[in-house]
Design an enzyme around this catalytic site. Sequence first.
Site, PDB file in Angstrom:
ATOM      1  N   LEU A 123      -9.539 -30.815 -47.865  1.00 18.98           N
ATOM      2  CA  LEU A 123      -8.960 -29.622 -47.432  1.00 18.98           C
ATOM      3  C   LEU A 123      -7.538 -29.818 -47.299  1.00 18.98           C
ATOM      4  O   LEU A 123      -6.514 -28.935 -47.416  1.00 18.98           O
ATOM      5  CB  LEU A 123      -9.655 -28.709 -46.457  1.00 18.98           C
ATOM      6  N   GLY A 124      -7.138 -30.975 -46.820  1.00 15.91           N
ATOM      7  CA  GLY A 124      -5.839 -31.457 -46.538  1.00 15.91           C
ATOM      8  C   GLY A 124      -5.694 -32.851 -45.872  1.00 15.91           C
ATOM      9  O   GLY A 124      -6.911 -33.389 -45.403  1.00 15.91           O
ATOM     10  N   LYS A 125      -4.579 -33.057 -45.651  1.00 13.14           N
ATOM     11  CA  LYS A 125      -4.364 -34.482 -45.056  1.00 13.14           C
ATOM     12  C   LYS A 125      -3.122 -34.215 -43.925  1.00 13.14           C
ATOM     13  O   LYS A 125      -2.312 -33.769 -43.859  1.00 13.14           O
ATOM     14  CB  LYS A 125      -3.858 -35.481 -46.190  1.00 13.14           C
ATOM     15  N   LYS A 127      -1.395 -36.157 -40.331  1.00 12.17           N
ATOM     16  CA  LYS A 127      -0.772 -37.355 -40.117  1.00 12.17           C
ATOM     17  C   LYS A 127      -1.701 -38.475 -39.594  1.00 12.17           C
ATOM     18  O   LYS A 127      -1.419 -39.542 -39.895  1.00 12.17           O
ATOM     19  CB  LYS A 127       0.436 -37.254 -38.841  1.00 12.17           C
ATOM     20  N   GLY A 129      -5.351 -38.208 -40.319  1.00 13.43           N
ATOM     21  CA  GLY A 129      -6.598 -38.161 -40.949  1.00 13.43           C
ATOM     22  C   GLY A 129      -6.738 -37.192 -41.763  1.00 13.43           C
ATOM     23  O   GLY A 129      -5.789 -36.403 -42.376  1.00 13.43           O
ATOM     24  N   VAL A 131      -9.062 -33.948 -43.782  1.00 12.51           N
ATOM     25  CA  VAL A 131     -10.117 -32.784 -43.471  1.00 12.51           C
ATOM     26  C   VAL A 131     -10.667 -32.483 -44.697  1.00 12.51           C
ATOM     27  O   VAL A 131     -10.153 -32.365 -45.651  1.00 12.51           O
ATOM     28  CB  VAL A 131      -9.152 -31.388 -43.057  1.00 12.51           C
ATOM     29  N   LYS A 146     -12.771 -32.911 -39.651  1.00 10.60           N
ATOM     30  CA  LYS A 146     -11.763 -33.650 -39.568  1.00 10.60           C
ATOM     31  C   LYS A 146     -12.039 -34.958 -39.351  1.00 10.60           C
ATOM     32  O   LYS A 146     -12.680 -35.124 -38.307  1.00 10.60           O
ATOM     33  CB  LYS A 146     -10.721 -33.058 -38.748  1.00 10.60           C
ATOM     34  N   ASP A 240       2.826 -24.794 -28.633  1.00 12.10           N
ATOM     35  CA  ASP A 240       3.486 -25.307 -29.934  1.00 12.10           C
ATOM     36  C   ASP A 240       3.026 -24.456 -31.050  1.00 12.10           C
ATOM     37  O   ASP A 240       2.570 -24.599 -32.044  1.00 12.10           O
ATOM     38  CB  ASP A 240       2.717 -26.640 -30.223  1.00 12.10           C
TER      39      ASP A 240
HETATM   40  P1  ATP Z   1      -0.885 -33.003 -38.087  1.00 11.65           P
HETATM   41  O1  ATP Z   1      -1.464 -34.417 -38.425  1.00 11.65           O
HETATM   42  O2  ATP Z   1       0.408 -33.160 -37.809  1.00 11.65           O
HETATM   43  O3  ATP Z   1      -1.842 -32.406 -37.184  1.00 11.65           O
HETATM   44  P2  ATP Z   1      -1.873 -31.173 -39.921  1.00 11.65           P
HETATM   45  O4  ATP Z   1      -1.915 -30.133 -38.732  1.00 11.65           O
HETATM   46  O5  ATP Z   1      -1.424 -30.663 -41.126  1.00 11.65           O
HETATM   47  O6  ATP Z   1      -0.741 -32.278 -39.397  1.00 11.65           O
HETATM   48  P3  ATP Z   1      -4.728 -31.601 -39.923  1.00 11.65           P
HETATM   49  O7  ATP Z   1      -4.962 -30.690 -38.669  1.00 11.65           O
HETATM   50  O8  ATP Z   1      -5.126 -32.868 -39.986  1.00 11.65           O
HETATM   51  O9  ATP Z   1      -3.285 -31.938 -40.022  1.00 11.65           O
HETATM   52  O10 ATP Z   1      -5.172 -30.910 -41.205  1.00 11.65           O
HETATM   53  C1  ATP Z   1      -4.452 -31.302 -42.392  1.00 11.65           C
HETATM   54  C2  ATP Z   1      -4.784 -30.100 -43.479  1.00 11.65           C
HETATM   55  O11 ATP Z   1      -5.951 -29.838 -43.955  1.00 11.65           O
HETATM   56  C3  ATP Z   1      -4.018 -28.918 -42.888  1.00 11.65           C
HETATM   57  O12 ATP Z   1      -2.631 -28.762 -42.900  1.00 11.65           O
HETATM   58  C4  ATP Z   1      -4.811 -27.741 -43.571  1.00 11.65           C
HETATM   59  O13 ATP Z   1      -4.184 -27.515 -44.854  1.00 11.65           O
HETATM   60  C5  ATP Z   1      -6.159 -28.425 -43.742  1.00 11.65           C
HETATM   61  N1  ATP Z   1      -7.015 -28.099 -42.600  1.00 11.65           N
HETATM   62  C6  ATP Z   1      -7.321 -28.430 -41.483  1.00 11.65           C
HETATM   63  N2  ATP Z   1      -8.114 -27.879 -40.657  1.00 11.65           N
HETATM   64  C7  ATP Z   1      -8.541 -26.927 -41.537  1.00 11.65           C
HETATM   65  C8  ATP Z   1      -9.719 -26.004 -41.283  1.00 11.65           C
HETATM   66  N3  ATP Z   1     -10.336 -25.934 -40.205  1.00 11.65           N
HETATM   67  N4  ATP Z   1      -9.947 -25.186 -42.327  1.00 11.65           N
HETATM   68  C9  ATP Z   1      -9.202 -25.574 -43.365  1.00 11.65           C
HETATM   69  N5  ATP Z   1      -8.321 -25.944 -43.868  1.00 11.65           N
HETATM   70  C10 ATP Z   1      -7.921 -27.084 -42.748  1.00 11.65           C
HETATM   71 MG    MG Z   2      -3.499 -29.603 -37.807  1.00 10.73          MG
END
Ligand code: ATP
Ligand code: MG
Length: 390
Positions: A123-125, A127, A129, A131, A146, A240
């Site tokens: 779903l995404g990356k 800093k 890890g 998801v 995550k 934040d």
């Molecule tokens: P950081 O590492 O600074 O927290 P971030 O918030 O983008 O950055 P993550 O919280 O690890 O990092 O999430 C990475 C990406 O994965 C998000 O930007 C989002 O696109 C996706 N994502 C995270 N959590 C969810 C979720 N619960 N449902 C759907 N997509 C998600």
């Molecule tokens: Mg996040």
Amino acid sequence: MATKTLEARFEHLSVKEENNNERNYGKPKASKGPSSTTTSMSGLGSSQSNSNRAQLLKLALQNTNENKANAMNVPPSPGKGSSALVTRNTDENGDQRTSSSLCDQPTVPRELHLGMFEIGKPLGKGKFGRVYLAKERSSGFVCALKVLHKSELQQGGVQKQVRREIEIQSNLRHPNVLRLYGHFHDSKRIFLILEFAGRGELYKHLRKEHRFPEWKAAQYIAQMAAALKYLHKKHVMHRDIKPENILVGIHGEIKISDFGWSVHAPNNRRQTMCGTLDYLPPEMLKQGAQDNHYSEKVDLWSLGVLTYEFLVGEAPFEDTPVMTQRRITRADMSVPSFVSPEAKDLIKRLLVLDPEKRIPLDEIQRHPWIVKHCVKDAKRSSCSSKEGKA
Ligand code: ATP
Ligand code: MG
């Protein structure tokens, strides 16, 4: 009155609906998935999953208060009765299963481990890890998993923040706050079981649309106000608030995420990531400002910045870092003329230097701009389905 109406409208939105909603996750039992990354997720949203979907929740809740050995091998903090969910060591593949599974023994689930989940598309990356979309095997419960690498957390010196995030977020239950159902770890990684936000990041929606129409912005802000009211009642300041930390559920409802990071270092993330101070309230910019020198009213300032950015497409104090700071400390901004007078009024009541003079959350929910777009235009959005009941 209006307050109740608004809250009631958002109350019904929950992850249960996401897990109920077959069209969101592909056809049930359609084994010929469209891509290799998602084939293992076929069957999501089946009726069997509907009947069992509460099991994972139960599991998480039943584990509350048990052994709080936490994911970073740090002893649990004293005096925090119900904060963290149980975590237990499992091996790399989560193969140290004990005899129980959710189906066999739904009442005494003991462990959360990786083997319980089918992992789907990334779903995404972030800093620290990645998801993934995930499905709990026995219940069919869809969530976001995550995965954080302990070594990276250690290198980044953020173990405490992660622990804080887990403690805070696992105790929050609100339709506009992203749920953390539980967590577990193996020797190298920590896994957070999160509510799946089907429409991803709000930040991306905003960039794509450039700015939101007033009705949409108002409905988002109303949901933010409801969520913040809940958080502040629980003595949680988010600190934040910004589009990057807001996700969107499958019904278009917003979900505040990213707790914990901000608690210790309110401005670190944005500064590190983008070098901007845009959302920082003036009281946090003061020399020597420390955690206990400001109140939950910081979130009201950020809500004002958010309202502005939703409507204008950029933050009100965007400038060089030095100028941004200077302008924030003077609340030096102007609202473009295409913004309605009602919206402008709300922005001006939020972006007030004296934290005590910012419009309180209750009043935001009764503000003419919010009422106008969440009552009259209710049919256009997620506000609608409880209309009449409230
Ligand atoms: P950081 O590492 O600074 O927290 P971030 O918030 O983008 O950055 P993550 O919280 O690890 O990092 O999430 C990475 C990406 O994965 C998000 O930007 C989002 O696109 C996706 N994502 C995270 N959590 C969810 C979720 N619960 N449902 C759907 N997509 C998600
Ligand atoms: Mg996040």
